[in-house]
Design an enzyme around this catalytic site. Structure first.
Site, mmCIF file in Angstrom:
data_model
loop_
_atom_site.group_PDB
_atom_site.id
_atom_site.type_symbol
_atom_site.label_atom_id
_atom_site.label_comp_id
_atom_site.label_asym_id
_atom_site.label_seq_id
_atom_site.Cartn_x
_atom_site.Cartn_y
_atom_site.Cartn_z
ATOM 1 N N LYS A 51 0.919 -6.389 -5.050
ATOM 2 C CA LYS A 51 -0.376 -5.697 -5.135
ATOM 3 C C LYS A 51 -0.613 -5.911 -6.849
ATOM 4 O O LYS A 51 -2.041 -6.189 -6.602
ATOM 5 C CB LYS A 51 0.204 -4.445 -5.103
ATOM 6 C CG LYS A 51 1.022 -3.548 -4.051
ATOM 7 C CD LYS A 51 1.731 -2.411 -4.958
ATOM 8 C CE LYS A 51 1.639 -1.534 -2.860
ATOM 9 N NZ LYS A 51 2.457 -0.690 -3.194
ATOM 10 N N GLN A 95 5.763 2.235 -7.632
ATOM 11 C CA GLN A 95 6.814 1.737 -6.225
ATOM 12 C C GLN A 95 7.445 2.106 -5.806
ATOM 13 O O GLN A 95 8.474 2.794 -6.634
ATOM 14 C CB GLN A 95 7.071 0.325 -6.186
ATOM 15 C CG GLN A 95 7.293 -0.394 -4.957
ATOM 16 C CD GLN A 95 6.322 -0.579 -4.073
ATOM 17 O OE1 GLN A 95 5.058 -0.453 -4.796
ATOM 18 N NE2 GLN A 95 6.584 -0.641 -2.556
ATOM 19 N N ASP A 118 -2.005 6.170 -4.428
ATOM 20 C CA ASP A 118 -1.380 5.959 -3.409
ATOM 21 C C ASP A 118 -1.900 7.061 -2.125
ATOM 22 O O ASP A 118 -1.671 6.887 -1.465
ATOM 23 C CB ASP A 118 0.193 5.779 -4.015
ATOM 24 C CG ASP A 118 0.582 4.501 -4.152
ATOM 25 O OD1 ASP A 118 0.259 4.430 -2.892
ATOM 26 O OD2 ASP A 118 1.394 4.628 -4.317
HETATM 27 N N1 GUN Z 1 7.042 1.946 -1.301
HETATM 28 C C1 GUN Z 1 6.343 1.956 0.641
HETATM 29 N N2 GUN Z 1 5.289 1.962 0.551
HETATM 30 C C2 GUN Z 1 5.004 2.329 -0.581
HETATM 31 C C3 GUN Z 1 3.478 2.796 -0.559
HETATM 32 O O1 GUN Z 1 2.470 2.649 0.057
HETATM 33 N N3 GUN Z 1 3.256 2.699 -2.393
HETATM 34 C C4 GUN Z 1 4.178 3.873 -2.923
HETATM 35 N N4 GUN Z 1 3.417 3.384 -4.327
HETATM 36 N N5 GUN Z 1 5.303 2.890 -3.092
HETATM 37 C C5 GUN Z 1 5.565 2.200 -1.334
#
Ligand code: GUN
Length: 283
Positions: A51, A95, A118
């Site tokens: 990211k 996350q 998100d």
């Molecule tokens: N863990 C797995 N997929 C995601 C996501 O799309 N966002 C976040 N914050 N954590 C994740």
């Protein structure tokens, strides 16, 4: 036809990078994404790094905040509140998964919904449910872009979504419904999954079971979107929820793992961050 999420993600990110360059001149700074990682799970750390790399590639500034696994829920919420109040932060992402002693919903609800890149905050889920403007979850958004890119007709088709998580299954089913598909949501308790999946013109699999979907479970010509990512217990190789070798010859279009949905999730995260930034700057 194999739909390359990698290629489409590249296009989406190039488009964002172009906009960032001109917004930077107009508004005096670039968008700023803040990613919080609690603990040191290697898979989560890998996603956070990806990211950050994507943010850099599109010209955002970004901060990775690493917090210890034994941080209290209260301390984590306080840290999020600081970021909510920080005008230079446009997007906040925590996350997942989080350590067991931290209640996920408490953390998600602590994030300012206008910075919730998100799209997990109840206010953004409410906006999705009510079809009003809000931040849409990244993976579902990426899946719709992949289907559109591949020229898959959605309206009037039967879409089967396997999985009912708040991150993928539920929101993607809603987005497909809003595009006038007829949607069936199946899950781990569904009896005779094959009988349901064989009806699908569009099959989205997000259940986290390696190679669950076999060739005989798919209708000829179906669009197959594989959201799973795990390791094949036999070979140790990365694989999805779909048995690619069996399903690919039958599918009209299919996403590979890796290189399908995953890169699109990150591209849409960049898009959401840019949207949070422009909404703030144009306010
Ligand atoms: N863990 C797995 N997929 C995601 C996501 O799309 N966002 C976040 N914050 N954590 C994740």
């Amino acid at each position: 036809m194999i739909i390359s999420g990698k290629e489409l993600a590249k296009e989406v990110k190039e488009n964002i990078a172009r906009k960032v360059a001109s917004y930077k001149i107009e508004y005096g700074r670039e968008p700023n994404l803040c990613v919080i990682l609690v603990g040191d799970d290697p898979a989560s750390a890998g996603y956070v790094r990806s990211k950050g790399k994507a943010a850099e590639a599109v010209g955002f500034s970004h901060t990775e905040i690493n917090l210890p696994a034994d941080i209290t829920e209260h301390q984590l919420i306080d840290r999020i509140k600081e970021l909510n109040d920080d005008d230079s932060v446009d997007g906040i992402l925590v996350q997942l998964p989080l350590p067991k002693h931290i209640r996920k919903h408490r953390i998600i609800e602590a994030i300012d919904p206008n910075k919730d890149v998100d799209g997990f905050h109840a206010k953004n889920v409410d906006a999705l449910w009510h079809r009003i403007p809000g931040i849409r979850a990244c993976t579902p958004k990426g899946i719709i872009k992949l289907l559109d890119k591949a020229g898959v007709e959605i309206a009037g088709k039967h879409a089967v979504v396997i999985g009912r998580s708040n991150i993928v299954g539920f929101p993607v089913a809603k987005l497909l419904l809003d595009r006038n598909a007829t949607v069936t949501i199946a899950h781990s308790h569904t009896e005779d999954l094959g009988q349901i999946t064989r009806q699908a013109d569009i099959l989205v699999v997000a259940i986290g079971q390696p190679k669950l979907i076999k060739g005989d479970m798919v209708k000829e010509g179906a669009a197959v979107i594989d959201v799973g990512i795990s390791r094949d217990p036999e070979t140790g190789k990365i694989c999805g929820d779909v048995d690619f070798d069996e399903v690919e010859p039958k599918a009209g279009v299919i996403t590979p793992v890796p290189g399908g949905v995953g890169p699109m999730t990150i591209a849409c995260l960049m898009e959401n961050t840019l949207d949070c930034y422009t909404r703030k700057m144009q306010w």
